[in-house]
Design a protein around this motif. Sequence first.
Motif, short mmCIF file in Angstrom:
data_model
loop_
_atom_site.label_atom_id
_atom_site.label_comp_id
_atom_site.label_asym_id
_atom_site.label_seq_id
_atom_site.Cartn_x
_atom_site.Cartn_y
_atom_site.Cartn_z
N PRO A 27 0.83 -1.22 0.00
CA PRO A 27 0.00 0.00 0.00
C PRO A 27 0.85 1.26 0.00
N LYS A 28 0.46 2.25 -0.84
CA LYS A 28 1.18 3.52 -0.88
C LYS A 28 0.77 4.42 0.29
N ASN A 29 -0.52 4.44 0.56
CA ASN A 29 -1.05 5.22 1.68
C ASN A 29 -1.81 4.28 2.62
N PRO A 30 -1.11 3.65 3.53
CA PRO A 30 -1.75 2.64 4.38
C PRO A 30 -2.95 3.19 5.14
N GLN A 31 -3.99 2.39 5.17
CA GLN A 31 -5.22 2.77 5.88
C GLN A 31 -5.65 1.62 6.78
N SER A 32 -4.68 0.93 7.34
CA SER A 32 -4.98 -0.26 8.13
C SER A 32 -5.75 0.07 9.39
N VAL A 33 -5.41 1.19 10.06
CA VAL A 33 -6.10 1.53 11.31
C VAL A 33 -7.57 1.80 11.05
N GLU A 34 -7.86 2.56 10.00
CA GLU A 34 -9.26 2.87 9.68
C GLU A 34 -10.03 1.61 9.30
N ASN A 35 -9.42 0.77 8.46
CA ASN A 35 -10.12 -0.44 8.01
C ASN A 35 -10.40 -1.39 9.17
N TYR A 36 -9.42 -1.62 10.01
CA TYR A 36 -9.60 -2.56 11.13
C TYR A 36 -10.53 -1.97 12.19
N THR A 37 -10.45 -0.67 12.40
CA THR A 37 -11.35 -0.05 13.37
C THR A 37 -12.80 -0.15 12.91
N TYR A 38 -13.03 0.12 11.63
CA TYR A 38 -14.38 0.02 11.10
C TYR A 38 -14.88 -1.43 11.14
N ALA A 39 -14.00 -2.38 10.84
CA ALA A 39 -14.39 -3.79 10.86
C ALA A 39 -14.78 -4.24 12.27
N LEU A 40 -14.12 -3.70 13.29
CA LEU A 40 -14.39 -4.12 14.66
C LEU A 40 -15.55 -3.36 15.30
N THR A 41 -15.84 -2.16 14.80
CA THR A 41 -16.88 -1.34 15.43
C THR A 41 -18.20 -1.34 14.67
N SER A 42 -18.18 -1.60 13.39
CA SER A 42 -19.42 -1.54 12.61
C SER A 42 -20.33 -2.73 12.90
#
Length: 253
Positions: A27-42
């Motif tokens: 990934p050029k612009n990592p977005q792991s925190v956002e993706n994993y946070t959304y997966a755990l909270t949604s």
Amino acid sequence: MLPIIWMLLTSMKPGNEIFSAGQDVLPKNPQSVENYTYALTSIPLMRMMLNGAIVCGGILIVQLLTSIPCAYALAKIKFRAAPWVFSLVLLGLCIPIQVPALPLYLALANLGLLNTYFALMLPFFLSVFAIFLFRQFFKSFPDEIIQAARVDGMSEFEIVWRVVTPAAWPAIAAFSIFSITAHWNDLYWPLIVISKDSLATPPLGVAFFFDPESGTDFGSLMAAATIISAPLVIAFLVAQRQFIQGITMTGVK
């Protein structure tokens, strides 16, 4: 491991990079925190994983309790109907869950057992694959040891669980991998009998991220899939080690 690595890397990418023309691996612009946070909270993902562990564990325990005695009887107890019963076991391997799904659903609905752990586990309590696998393993177990146990006054029940089963740990480990993986990933049956989020299993959580109208959030989808797949990968590695140890250290002399 390549699909797992690809899933892990995709879970760190924003949506515009996942479908970029270049298809960069990293990934050029990592977005792991956002993706994993959304997966755990949604969605209640951890609750779904707990439900999956309860269902898989309950199914596996009952499968072992039912299939090991059946396999022992087919392998070591002589009776006229044994070949016919074994033929029915082989025939059972050809019947998918979709065939008895409707009568099972109607029975559970009439008994008021839908939206329960029992409804999730009931169709899989008896595994013909387990009976076949353990029967083939027990066929190689020496009859002399069983005869000696009978002479010592042990009942057939004691022989099954105290003599034969301890030597069958390699087969038990191998079947456990198949059983846990199959039922952890099962979407078809939970989708039918479960409508409460509190009883949903991991595959139902993954299906939450598919949205044909607004578009599927593949970054969060892959993050959820990574979280859900992690216990399977760990369990497989642990069971694989025990499986190898069972083969090298367990033997009949």
